[in-house]
Design a protein around this motif. Structure first.
Motif, PDB file in Angstrom:
ATOM      1  N   LEU A   9      -7.422   9.172  -3.556  1.00  0.00           N
ATOM      2  CA  LEU A   9      -7.621   8.021  -4.414  1.00  0.00           C
ATOM      3  C   LEU A   9      -7.481   8.489  -5.835  1.00  0.00           C
ATOM      4  O   LEU A   9      -7.975   9.503  -6.201  1.00  0.00           O
ATOM      5  CB  LEU A   9      -9.014   7.431  -4.224  1.00  0.00           C
ATOM      6  CG  LEU A   9      -9.298   6.965  -2.830  1.00  0.00           C
ATOM      7  CD1 LEU A   9     -10.727   6.501  -2.710  1.00  0.00           C
ATOM      8  CD2 LEU A   9      -8.345   5.903  -2.414  1.00  0.00           C
ATOM      9  N   ALA A  10      -6.824   7.730  -6.670  1.00  0.00           N
ATOM     10  CA  ALA A  10      -6.647   8.219  -8.015  1.00  0.00           C
ATOM     11  C   ALA A  10      -6.983   7.184  -9.044  1.00  0.00           C
ATOM     12  O   ALA A  10      -7.185   6.047  -8.749  1.00  0.00           O
ATOM     13  CB  ALA A  10      -5.221   8.666  -8.188  1.00  0.00           C
ATOM     14  N   TRP A  42     -10.879   4.701  -3.507  1.00  0.00           N
ATOM     15  CA  TRP A  42      -9.683   3.866  -3.504  1.00  0.00           C
ATOM     16  C   TRP A  42      -8.453   4.713  -3.220  1.00  0.00           C
ATOM     17  O   TRP A  42      -8.245   5.740  -3.850  1.00  0.00           O
ATOM     18  CB  TRP A  42      -9.523   3.167  -4.855  1.00  0.00           C
ATOM     19  CG  TRP A  42     -10.609   2.192  -5.128  1.00  0.00           C
ATOM     20  CD1 TRP A  42     -11.825   2.433  -5.694  1.00  0.00           C
ATOM     21  CD2 TRP A  42     -10.585   0.799  -4.816  1.00  0.00           C
ATOM     22  NE1 TRP A  42     -12.556   1.279  -5.758  1.00  0.00           N
ATOM     23  CE2 TRP A  42     -11.819   0.254  -5.230  1.00  0.00           C
ATOM     24  CE3 TRP A  42      -9.643  -0.042  -4.234  1.00  0.00           C
ATOM     25  CZ2 TRP A  42     -12.135  -1.085  -5.069  1.00  0.00           C
ATOM     26  CZ3 TRP A  42      -9.950  -1.386  -4.081  1.00  0.00           C
ATOM     27  CH2 TRP A  42     -11.186  -1.903  -4.492  1.00  0.00           C
ATOM     28  N   ASN A  43      -7.642   4.280  -2.260  1.00  0.00           N
ATOM     29  CA  ASN A  43      -6.363   4.913  -1.950  1.00  0.00           C
ATOM     30  C   ASN A  43      -5.309   4.187  -2.761  1.00  0.00           C
ATOM     31  O   ASN A  43      -5.091   2.981  -2.564  1.00  0.00           O
ATOM     32  CB  ASN A  43      -6.049   4.802  -0.466  1.00  0.00           C
ATOM     33  CG  ASN A  43      -7.080   5.519   0.380  1.00  0.00           C
ATOM     34  OD1 ASN A  43      -7.438   6.646   0.102  1.00  0.00           O
ATOM     35  ND2 ASN A  43      -7.573   4.846   1.397  1.00  0.00           N
ATOM     36  N   MET A 120      -7.907  -5.721  -3.709  1.00  0.00           N
ATOM     37  CA  MET A 120      -7.012  -4.697  -4.250  1.00  0.00           C
ATOM     38  C   MET A 120      -7.410  -4.279  -5.655  1.00  0.00           C
ATOM     39  O   MET A 120      -7.855  -5.100  -6.451  1.00  0.00           O
ATOM     40  CB  MET A 120      -5.568  -5.215  -4.266  1.00  0.00           C
ATOM     41  CG  MET A 120      -5.008  -5.430  -2.875  1.00  0.00           C
ATOM     42  SD  MET A 120      -3.234  -5.601  -2.879  1.00  0.00           S
ATOM     43  CE  MET A 120      -2.741  -3.940  -3.286  1.00  0.00           C
ATOM     44  N   LEU A 121      -7.218  -3.006  -5.948  1.00  0.00           N
ATOM     45  CA  LEU A 121      -7.374  -2.479  -7.293  1.00  0.00           C
ATOM     46  C   LEU A 121      -5.966  -2.278  -7.830  1.00  0.00           C
ATOM     47  O   LEU A 121      -5.121  -1.663  -7.166  1.00  0.00           O
ATOM     48  CB  LEU A 121      -8.126  -1.146  -7.246  1.00  0.00           C
ATOM     49  CG  LEU A 121      -8.610  -0.592  -8.572  1.00  0.00           C
ATOM     50  CD1 LEU A 121      -9.652  -1.525  -9.195  1.00  0.00           C
ATOM     51  CD2 LEU A 121      -9.215   0.789  -8.374  1.00  0.00           C
ATOM     52  N   MET A 122      -5.681  -2.852  -8.995  1.00  0.00           N
ATOM     53  CA  MET A 122      -4.338  -2.809  -9.552  1.00  0.00           C
ATOM     54  C   MET A 122      -4.432  -2.528 -11.039  1.00  0.00           C
ATOM     55  O   MET A 122      -5.478  -2.701 -11.640  1.00  0.00           O
ATOM     56  CB  MET A 122      -3.644  -4.160  -9.354  1.00  0.00           C
ATOM     57  CG  MET A 122      -3.683  -4.676  -7.950  1.00  0.00           C
ATOM     58  SD  MET A 122      -2.981  -6.316  -7.820  1.00  0.00           S
ATOM     59  CE  MET A 122      -1.308  -5.857  -7.487  1.00  0.00           C
ATOM     60  N   GLY A 123      -3.315  -2.153 -11.623  1.00  0.00           N
ATOM     61  CA  GLY A 123      -3.322  -1.971 -13.058  1.00  0.00           C
ATOM     62  C   GLY A 123      -2.125  -1.220 -13.577  1.00  0.00           C
ATOM     63  O   GLY A 123      -1.132  -1.043 -12.881  1.00  0.00           O
ATOM     64  N   THR A 124      -2.268  -0.782 -14.816  1.00  0.00           N
ATOM     65  CA  THR A 124      -1.211  -0.029 -15.467  1.00  0.00           C
ATOM     66  C   THR A 124      -1.778   1.277 -15.990  1.00  0.00           C
ATOM     67  O   THR A 124      -2.984   1.443 -16.128  1.00  0.00           O
ATOM     68  CB  THR A 124      -0.584  -0.825 -16.629  1.00  0.00           C
ATOM     69  OG1 THR A 124      -1.598  -1.071 -17.588  1.00  0.00           O
ATOM     70  CG2 THR A 124       0.036  -2.119 -16.136  1.00  0.00           C
ATOM     71  N   GLU A 142      -1.483   0.431  -7.549  1.00  0.00           N
ATOM     72  CA  GLU A 142      -2.222  -0.526  -6.726  1.00  0.00           C
ATOM     73  C   GLU A 142      -2.725   0.182  -5.481  1.00  0.00           C
ATOM     74  O   GLU A 142      -2.176   1.210  -5.087  1.00  0.00           O
ATOM     75  CB  GLU A 142      -1.386  -1.736  -6.355  1.00  0.00           C
ATOM     76  CG  GLU A 142      -0.235  -1.456  -5.448  1.00  0.00           C
ATOM     77  CD  GLU A 142       0.526  -2.711  -5.068  1.00  0.00           C
ATOM     78  OE1 GLU A 142       1.174  -2.672  -4.006  1.00  0.00           O
ATOM     79  OE2 GLU A 142       0.492  -3.708  -5.801  1.00  0.00           O
ATOM     80  N   GLY A 143      -3.776  -0.384  -4.901  1.00  0.00           N
ATOM     81  CA  GLY A 143      -4.291   0.204  -3.681  1.00  0.00           C
ATOM     82  C   GLY A 143      -5.514  -0.519  -3.171  1.00  0.00           C
ATOM     83  O   GLY A 143      -5.950  -1.510  -3.741  1.00  0.00           O
TER      84      GLY A 143
END
Length: 147
Positions: A9-10, A42-43, A120-124, A142-143
Motif C-alpha cells: 500500500l502506498a 490500502w493497496n 476507493m482511495l484516489m488522488g494525485t 487509486e486503490g
C-alpha cells in the motif's frame, strides 16, 4: 512500460478526475474527511506521467492520527508519510526524500492528495526528483482497502 508489482500500500496523491463522484464529493465537502475514515492498509496502483506509462503497485498504512502513516514500496524499507493538511474532502501527505524506484541513485519526495470515493482511495501526486534542474512528475493513484 515499466511495471513494478508487489502487493503493498502506498501513499496517495491529489484530487483525481474520472467517474461520477458528485454525491461523494458533496458529502465529503459538507462533513470533511477524517483520518479515521481512511485508517487501514490500502493497496494502490500509481501511474506517473512519464514519456512511457509507468505503473507502480504499492501500499500505504494509514492511521486515525497524523502519526504512523507509512508508504511501502516493493523491496524497500517503509517510508514515513507526514500529514501536512486535512481540508474539505482531502488529506495531503508528503513522503521522503527516499531513493527513487524509477531513477536509480536519485532521491525523490512525493506529495499526495488523497480523497475517499466510496470504498476507493484516489488522488494525485507529484514526484519531485532531487536533480539539477529539479524535476517534478505528476501522477495519479487509486486503490482499495486491504483485507
Amino acid at each position: 512500460m515499466r511495471r513494478f508489482s508487489t502487493l503493498f500500500l502506498a501513499a496517495g496523491l491529489v484530487a483525481c478526475g474520472g467517474g461520477d463522484y458528485a454525491a461523494d464529493d458533496a458529502e465529503g465537502m459538507a462533513s470533511g474527511i477524517t483520518l479515521a475514515q481512511v485508517a487501514g492498509t490500502w493497496n494502490l496502483t500509481g501511474t506517473l506521467a512519464t514519456a512511457e506509462t509507468t505503473i507502480i503497485e504499492y501500499s500505504v498504512v494509514a492511521t486515525d492520527s497524523e502519526a504512523g502513516w507509512m508508504l511501502n514500496l516493493p523491496g524497500r524499507d517503509p517510508v514515513a508519510i507526514r500529514i501536512v493538511a486535512i481540508e474539505g474532502d482531502s488529506i495531503v501527505g508528503e513522503a521522503g526524500p527516499f531513493e527513487s524506484i524509477l531513477r536509480e541513485g536519485v532521491m525523490v519526495t512525493t506529495r499526495t492528495v488523497l480523497r475517499l470515493h466510496g470504498e476507493m482511495l484516489m488522488g494525485t501526486l507529484d514526484a519531485t526528483y532531487d536533480t539539477e534542474p529539479v524535476v517534478t512528475v505528476p501522477g495519479t493513484f487509486e486503490g482499495t482497502r486491504g483485507m
